[in-house]
Design an enzyme around this catalytic site. Structure first.
Site, short mmCIF file in Angstrom:
data_model
loop_
_atom_site.label_atom_id
_atom_site.label_comp_id
_atom_site.label_asym_id
_atom_site.label_seq_id
_atom_site.Cartn_x
_atom_site.Cartn_y
_atom_site.Cartn_z
N LYS A 138 0.79 4.07 -2.99
CA LYS A 138 0.45 5.48 -2.75
C LYS A 138 1.65 6.39 -2.99
CE LYS A 138 -3.88 5.08 -2.00
NZ LYS A 138 -4.85 5.72 -2.89
N TYR A 149 0.84 -1.20 0.00
CA TYR A 149 0.00 0.00 0.00
C TYR A 149 0.87 1.25 0.00
CZ TYR A 149 -3.51 3.38 1.55
OH TYR A 149 -4.34 4.49 1.67
#
Length: 185
Positions: A105, A101
């Site tokens: 991002k 993640y």
């Protein structure tokens, strides 16, 4: 007025259709807000996370943002300008055990910076591109309590969020109340 089109942001044809449908309905659009994404409870340090988690998360969080920008930016430029807001996460800027993640991002931040360098004319302060063609921004959300983030409570919170995101977004306070956000039911 807003327009919702259901689509899979990881599917190029569906994204293209959604952009076309929006243009057909409104004649143009002024803002592209890319917020689809998320992490999975199975996200883990790189040495233990399953490769399918990488594929899924990078596909949803980064490829989805890429495809939406790919199809929306030409329409925004055609219309004479507009804005693109790509949502990222504080996880991209600080070390957290959800490595996939964080990487996804972080990729959204880098993609947005590259898009800004290509499609907008920078202001004097290069940290805040002001587009004559397009305004491109990275949005940051503060901490939201979820089952995934609950497992990260033990992580140190060093420094201030303001210092971490100042190079990306000016004057954004991630949690104005000082409390974690709660997901909607």
């Amino acid at each position: 007025e807003a327009h919702f089109v259901e689509m899979d942001v990881t599917d190029d044809a569906q994204v293209e259709r959604a952009v076309s449908e929006t243009i057909e309905g409104f004649g143009k659009f002024d803002v592209r807000y890319n917020c689809a994404g998320g992490s999975m409870a199975e996200d883990a340090p790189v040495t233990t996370v399953a490769p399918w988690i990488w594929d899924h998360t990078i596909g949803l969080d980064l490829k989805g943002t890429f495809l939406c920008c790919r199809h929306a930016i030409p329409k925004l430029v055609e219309a004479g300008g507009g804005a693109v807001v790509n949502m990222s996460s504080l996880a991209a800027l600080r070390g957290v055990p959800t490595h996939v993640y964080s990487a996804a991002k972080g990729g959204v931040i880098s993609l947005t910076r590259s898009l800004a360098a290509t499609y907008s004319e920078p202001a004097q302060d290069v940290r805040e591109p002001v587009g004559l063609l397009l305004q491109l921004r990275v949005g940051e959300v503060g901490h939201v309590s979820t089952p995934v983030t609950a497992s990260q409570r033990h992580l140190p919170r060093t420094g201030t969020v303001r210092m971490a995101v100042d190079c990306l977004v000016r004057d954004v306070q991630p949690t104005p109340t000082g409390q974690a956000g709660q997901p909607s039911a």
